[in-house]
Design a protein around this motif. Structure first.
Motif, short mmCIF file in Angstrom:
data_model
loop_
_atom_site.label_atom_id
_atom_site.label_comp_id
_atom_site.label_asym_id
_atom_site.label_seq_id
_atom_site.Cartn_x
_atom_site.Cartn_y
_atom_site.Cartn_z
N LEU A 119 53.80 -71.01 -77.96
CA LEU A 119 53.51 -69.59 -77.75
C LEU A 119 54.40 -69.06 -76.64
CD1 LEU A 119 51.30 -67.25 -78.15
CD2 LEU A 119 50.11 -68.36 -76.26
N ILE A 120 54.76 -67.78 -76.72
CA ILE A 120 55.41 -67.09 -75.60
C ILE A 120 54.60 -65.84 -75.29
CG2 ILE A 120 57.49 -65.94 -74.74
CD1 ILE A 120 59.14 -67.69 -76.61
N GLU A 121 54.11 -65.75 -74.06
CA GLU A 121 53.38 -64.56 -73.61
C GLU A 121 54.36 -63.60 -72.96
OE1 GLU A 121 49.07 -66.67 -72.61
OE2 GLU A 121 50.31 -65.96 -70.96
N GLU A 122 54.27 -62.33 -73.35
CA GLU A 122 55.12 -61.29 -72.78
C GLU A 122 54.27 -60.35 -71.94
OE1 GLU A 122 57.67 -57.37 -74.22
OE2 GLU A 122 57.25 -58.96 -75.69
N TYR B 162 57.90 -60.30 -67.56
CA TYR B 162 57.71 -61.73 -67.31
C TYR B 162 57.33 -62.41 -68.61
CZ TYR B 162 55.93 -66.04 -65.13
OH TYR B 162 55.70 -67.35 -64.76
N LEU B 163 58.09 -63.43 -68.99
CA LEU B 163 57.79 -64.21 -70.19
C LEU B 163 57.37 -65.62 -69.77
CD1 LEU B 163 60.87 -63.37 -72.49
CD2 LEU B 163 58.65 -62.22 -72.41
N ILE B 164 56.26 -66.09 -70.34
CA ILE B 164 55.81 -67.46 -70.11
C ILE B 164 55.90 -68.20 -71.44
CG2 ILE B 164 53.99 -68.97 -69.26
CD1 ILE B 164 52.81 -66.58 -67.76
N VAL B 165 56.72 -69.23 -71.47
CA VAL B 165 56.94 -70.04 -72.66
C VAL B 165 56.08 -71.29 -72.56
CG1 VAL B 165 58.65 -71.28 -74.03
CG2 VAL B 165 59.32 -69.19 -72.79
N PHE B 166 55.16 -71.47 -73.51
CA PHE B 166 54.29 -72.64 -73.52
C PHE B 166 54.82 -73.66 -74.53
CE2 PHE B 166 51.69 -69.17 -72.01
CZ PHE B 166 50.96 -69.75 -70.97
N LEU B 167 55.15 -74.85 -74.05
CA LEU B 167 55.57 -75.93 -74.93
C LEU B 167 54.33 -76.56 -75.54
CD1 LEU B 167 58.35 -77.60 -72.74
CD2 LEU B 167 58.59 -75.82 -74.49
N ARG C 83 50.62 -54.48 -61.64
CA ARG C 83 50.04 -55.68 -62.27
C ARG C 83 50.73 -55.94 -63.60
NH1 ARG C 83 44.53 -54.56 -64.09
NH2 ARG C 83 44.80 -56.65 -64.90
N TYR C 84 50.74 -57.20 -63.99
CA TYR C 84 51.24 -57.54 -65.31
C TYR C 84 50.14 -57.35 -66.33
CZ TYR C 84 55.64 -59.61 -63.73
OH TYR C 84 56.90 -59.80 -63.21
N HIS C 85 50.53 -56.78 -67.46
CA HIS C 85 49.62 -56.61 -68.59
C HIS C 85 50.24 -57.34 -69.78
CE1 HIS C 85 47.13 -53.60 -66.54
NE2 HIS C 85 48.27 -53.26 -65.97
N LEU C 86 49.43 -58.15 -70.45
CA LEU C 86 49.89 -58.86 -71.63
C LEU C 86 50.14 -57.84 -72.74
CD1 LEU C 86 50.40 -61.60 -73.04
CD2 LEU C 86 47.99 -61.58 -73.69
N VAL C 87 51.37 -57.78 -73.23
CA VAL C 87 51.70 -56.80 -74.27
C VAL C 87 52.00 -57.45 -75.62
CG1 VAL C 87 52.52 -55.04 -72.66
CG2 VAL C 87 54.15 -56.69 -73.61
N CYS C 88 52.30 -58.76 -75.62
CA CYS C 88 52.59 -59.42 -76.89
C CYS C 88 52.44 -60.93 -76.77
CB CYS C 88 54.02 -59.08 -77.34
SG CYS C 88 54.37 -59.64 -79.03
N LEU C 89 51.88 -61.52 -77.83
CA LEU C 89 51.85 -62.97 -77.98
C LEU C 89 52.83 -63.32 -79.08
CD1 LEU C 89 48.00 -63.65 -77.89
CD2 LEU C 89 49.65 -64.10 -76.07
#
Length: 195
Positions: free
Chosen positions: A156-159, A142-147, A166-172
């Motif tokens: 920023l894009i959170e991966e 799941y990628l969240i793209v922040f404008l 559960r989702y774990h944040l693996v990269c900013l």
């Protein structure tokens, strides 16, 4: 859907709709909603920047596909989370296992979902509700793209990657989006936003 639907057809939509009810709704209306546990959720019209970023991410992902496994990339299409109660979302970008065009797309077919967050409207929905729904449905990435607040670029894009349900944040991603799997992407933010 037929174009002969009465102008006040929406008055007959039940409080909680089924998959069959959804199939009977006019197609144009379906493109403006999501359904959560049978309840219709009206979607905000996105900004031009939002649409441009989603379209360009999809284009770069499509270019990064490999022959195997067979993956498709689309924007703004129904992804069925469940049939009973009916729950479906419309990710801004989706990568899924190849299907016939007339097949329903289920979360189980999906390998990556992208949501572009508009600062004034979709923050909670994309960062909390959809993140939980996509994780529970088993979507692996799941990628969240922040404008940016100014609405002129990507901040920023959170991966997130799925592990143990559960989702774990693996990269900013802060200046460029780089992915190796399930699809290869390497693009600077400016190429996703510039006119």
């Amino acid at each position: 859907m037929t174009s002969g639907a009465p102008s006040d057809w929406y008055r007959w939509i039940p409080e909680q709709i089924t998959a069959r009810d959804y199939e009977l709704l006019p197609e144009d209306f379906c493109r403006t909603i999501e359904v959560v546990d049978g309840h219709i959720v009206k979607c905000e019209s996105p900004s031009r920047l939002h649409n441009r970023v989603a379209r360009r991410i999809a284009t770069h992902m499509e270019a990064g596909r490999k022959p195997e496994p067979c993956l498709m990339v689309d924007t703004d299409v129904d992804v069925r989370i469940s049939d009973v109660p009916l729950s479906l979302r419309r990710p801004d970008v989706i990568v899924y296992r190849c299907l016939d065009d007339d097949s329903k797309l289920y979360a189980g077919d999906t390998v990556l979902a992208v949501e572009v967050v508009s600062p004034d409207s979709s923050f909670h929905t994309d960062t909390v509700e959809k993140k939980a729904a996509y994780a529970a449905a088993g979507i692996p990435v799941y990628l969240i793209v922040f404008l940016t607040e100014a609405g002129d670029g990507i901040e920023l894009i959170e991966e997130y990657r799925l592990s143990e349900g559960r989702y774990h944040l693996v990269c900013l991603h802060t200046r460029r989006l780089t992915l190796d799997s399930p699809i290869s992407v390497d693009v600077v933010f400016g190429d996703l936003t510039s006119g």
